[in-house]
Design a protein around this motif. Structure first.
Motif, PDB file in Angstrom:
ATOM      1  N   HIS A  10       0.582   2.435  -3.084  1.00 48.74           N
ATOM      2  CA  HIS A  10       1.316   2.703  -1.845  1.00 48.74           C
ATOM      3  C   HIS A  10       0.948   1.634  -0.823  1.00 48.74           C
ATOM      4  N   PRO A  11       1.923   0.965  -0.216  1.00 53.64           N
ATOM      5  CA  PRO A  11       1.630  -0.150   0.697  1.00 53.64           C
ATOM      6  C   PRO A  11       0.694   0.201   1.864  1.00 53.64           C
ATOM      7  N   THR A  12       0.839   1.388   2.440  1.00 54.02           N
ATOM      8  CA  THR A  12      -0.022   1.739   3.574  1.00 54.02           C
ATOM      9  C   THR A  12      -1.459   1.945   3.118  1.00 54.02           C
ATOM     10  N   ARG A  13      -1.659   2.603   1.994  1.00 47.60           N
ATOM     11  CA  ARG A  13      -3.022   2.790   1.486  1.00 47.60           C
ATOM     12  C   ARG A  13      -3.662   1.450   1.142  1.00 47.60           C
ATOM     13  N   LEU A  14      -2.883   0.560   0.548  1.00 43.47           N
ATOM     14  CA  LEU A  14      -3.389  -0.770   0.213  1.00 43.47           C
ATOM     15  C   LEU A  14      -3.761  -1.539   1.478  1.00 43.47           C
ATOM     16  N   THR A  15      -2.933  -1.457   2.500  1.00 44.68           N
ATOM     17  CA  THR A  15      -3.196  -2.164   3.755  1.00 44.68           C
ATOM     18  C   THR A  15      -4.434  -1.614   4.445  1.00 44.68           C
ATOM     19  N   VAL A  16      -4.566  -0.298   4.492  1.00 46.04           N
ATOM     20  CA  VAL A  16      -5.726   0.317   5.137  1.00 46.04           C
ATOM     21  C   VAL A  16      -7.010  -0.090   4.431  1.00 46.04           C
ATOM     22  N   CYS A  23     -14.587  -5.205   7.142  1.00 47.44           N
ATOM     23  CA  CYS A  23     -15.507  -4.802   8.211  1.00 47.44           C
ATOM     24  C   CYS A  23     -16.437  -3.703   7.706  1.00 47.44           C
ATOM     25  N   ILE A  24     -17.453  -3.413   8.484  1.00 45.68           N
ATOM     26  CA  ILE A  24     -18.383  -2.337   8.121  1.00 45.68           C
ATOM     27  C   ILE A  24     -17.713  -0.990   8.334  1.00 45.68           C
ATOM     28  N   GLU A  25     -17.103  -0.824   9.507  1.00 45.35           N
ATOM     29  CA  GLU A  25     -16.313   0.359   9.803  1.00 45.35           C
ATOM     30  C   GLU A  25     -15.374   0.003  10.939  1.00 45.35           C
ATOM     31  N   ALA A  26     -14.333   0.810  11.110  1.00 46.18           N
ATOM     32  CA  ALA A  26     -13.367   0.552  12.176  1.00 46.18           C
ATOM     33  C   ALA A  26     -12.938   1.875  12.801  1.00 46.18           C
ATOM     34  N   GLU A  27     -12.692   1.824  14.081  1.00 45.89           N
ATOM     35  CA  GLU A  27     -12.201   3.005  14.775  1.00 45.89           C
ATOM     36  C   GLU A  27     -10.768   3.280  14.322  1.00 45.89           C
ATOM     37  N   PHE A  28     -10.453   4.534  14.214  1.00 46.37           N
ATOM     38  CA  PHE A  28      -9.142   4.995  13.763  1.00 46.37           C
ATOM     39  C   PHE A  28      -8.016   4.233  14.461  1.00 46.37           C
ATOM     40  N   SER A  29      -8.111   4.110  15.781  1.00 45.29           N
ATOM     41  CA  SER A  29      -7.031   3.474  16.539  1.00 45.29           C
ATOM     42  C   SER A  29      -6.860   2.004  16.178  1.00 45.29           C
ATOM     43  N   ALA A  30      -7.938   1.305  15.855  1.00 43.85           N
ATOM     44  CA  ALA A  30      -7.839  -0.105  15.460  1.00 43.85           C
ATOM     45  C   ALA A  30      -7.109  -0.235  14.132  1.00 43.85           C
ATOM     46  N   VAL A  31      -7.414   0.660  13.200  1.00 44.39           N
ATOM     47  CA  VAL A  31      -6.748   0.641  11.895  1.00 44.39           C
ATOM     48  C   VAL A  31      -5.272   0.993  12.072  1.00 44.39           C
ATOM     49  N   ARG A  32      -5.003   2.017  12.856  1.00 43.87           N
ATOM     50  CA  ARG A  32      -3.625   2.447  13.123  1.00 43.87           C
ATOM     51  C   ARG A  32      -2.805   1.303  13.722  1.00 43.87           C
ATOM     52  N   ASP A  33      -3.375   0.644  14.711  1.00 43.16           N
ATOM     53  CA  ASP A  33      -2.656  -0.442  15.377  1.00 43.16           C
ATOM     54  C   ASP A  33      -2.408  -1.615  14.437  1.00 43.16           C
ATOM     55  N   TYR A  34      -3.398  -1.973  13.635  1.00 47.15           N
ATOM     56  CA  TYR A  34      -3.219  -3.076  12.700  1.00 47.15           C
ATOM     57  C   TYR A  34      -2.133  -2.748  11.675  1.00 47.15           C
ATOM     58  N   CYS A  35      -2.177  -1.544  11.155  1.00 48.03           N
ATOM     59  CA  CYS A  35      -1.232  -1.148  10.107  1.00 48.03           C
ATOM     60  C   CYS A  35       0.147  -0.786  10.657  1.00 48.03           C
ATOM     61  N   GLU A  36       0.241  -0.660  11.971  1.00 44.16           N
ATOM     62  CA  GLU A  36       1.494  -0.312  12.641  1.00 44.16           C
ATOM     63  C   GLU A  36       2.096   0.978  12.095  1.00 44.16           C
ATOM     64  N   VAL A  37       1.243   2.013  12.053  1.00 44.09           N
ATOM     65  CA  VAL A  37       1.681   3.338  11.608  1.00 44.09           C
ATOM     66  C   VAL A  37       1.332   4.359  12.680  1.00 44.09           C
ATOM     67  N   SER A  38       1.891   5.540  12.547  1.00 43.94           N
ATOM     68  CA  SER A  38       1.595   6.619  13.488  1.00 43.94           C
ATOM     69  C   SER A  38       0.232   7.238  13.173  1.00 43.94           C
ATOM     70  N   ASP A  39      -0.278   8.010  14.132  1.00 43.97           N
ATOM     71  CA  ASP A  39      -1.528   8.741  13.897  1.00 43.97           C
ATOM     72  C   ASP A  39      -1.401   9.636  12.671  1.00 43.97           C
ATOM     73  N   SER A  40      -0.268  10.313  12.573  1.00 44.68           N
ATOM     74  CA  SER A  40      -0.034  11.232  11.458  1.00 44.68           C
ATOM     75  C   SER A  40      -0.050  10.494  10.115  1.00 44.68           C
ATOM     76  N   MET A  41       0.621   9.359  10.060  1.00 43.40           N
ATOM     77  CA  MET A  41       0.667   8.590   8.812  1.00 43.40           C
ATOM     78  C   MET A  41      -0.717   8.081   8.432  1.00 43.40           C
ATOM     79  N   LEU A  42      -1.477   7.587   9.404  1.00 43.67           N
ATOM     80  CA  LEU A  42      -2.823   7.108   9.091  1.00 43.67           C
ATOM     81  C   LEU A  42      -3.718   8.259   8.673  1.00 43.67           C
ATOM     82  N   SER A  43      -3.560   9.399   9.304  1.00 47.90           N
ATOM     83  CA  SER A  43      -4.355  10.571   8.935  1.00 47.90           C
ATOM     84  C   SER A  43      -4.093  10.971   7.484  1.00 47.90           C
ATOM     85  N   LYS A  44      -2.841  11.013   7.087  1.00 53.26           N
ATOM     86  CA  LYS A  44      -2.486  11.355   5.702  1.00 53.26           C
ATOM     87  C   LYS A  44      -3.013  10.303   4.731  1.00 53.26           C
TER      88      LYS A  44
END
Length: 105
Positions: A10-16, A23-44
């Protein structure tokens, strides 16, 4: 193609996972913004990757504000490397088969 990890197909899982592997770790919002997905999509997506053992999800606070951090696991990093290697092999095999087919025409 059956050897490719269906979790990472799945492209989003691969991108995440690709983002987190850098990186060692990333804040949820940084990952969401990079992947250009909604909070809901990143959560899933995070839930699916965590269930596969590819990422860890850590919740905490910065001051009084709740935060979520995501991090790739060793297993996730290994799975990503294997997936990318499998894609490269698939492409190389397809190119070779195409070249062989063109030679017989």
């Amino acid at each position: 193609m059956s050897d490719l990890d269906t979790v990472l197909h799945h492209p989003t899982r691969l991108t995440v996972l690709s983002f987190l592997s850098g990186c060692i770790e990333a804040e949820f919002s940084a990952v969401r913004d990079y992947c250009e997905v909604s909070d809901s999509m990143l959560s899933k997506t995070a839930t699916a990757l965590e269930a596969a053992g590819y990422i860890k999800v850590k919740k905490g606070y910065v001051g009084k504000r709740p935060r979520t951090w995501l991090a790739a696991t060793r297993s996730g990093r290994d799975a990503l490397e294997a997936y990318l290697s499998g894609l490269q092999q698939l492409a190389a095999d397809a190119r070779a088969a195409g070249a062989a087919s063109a030679d017989t025409d």
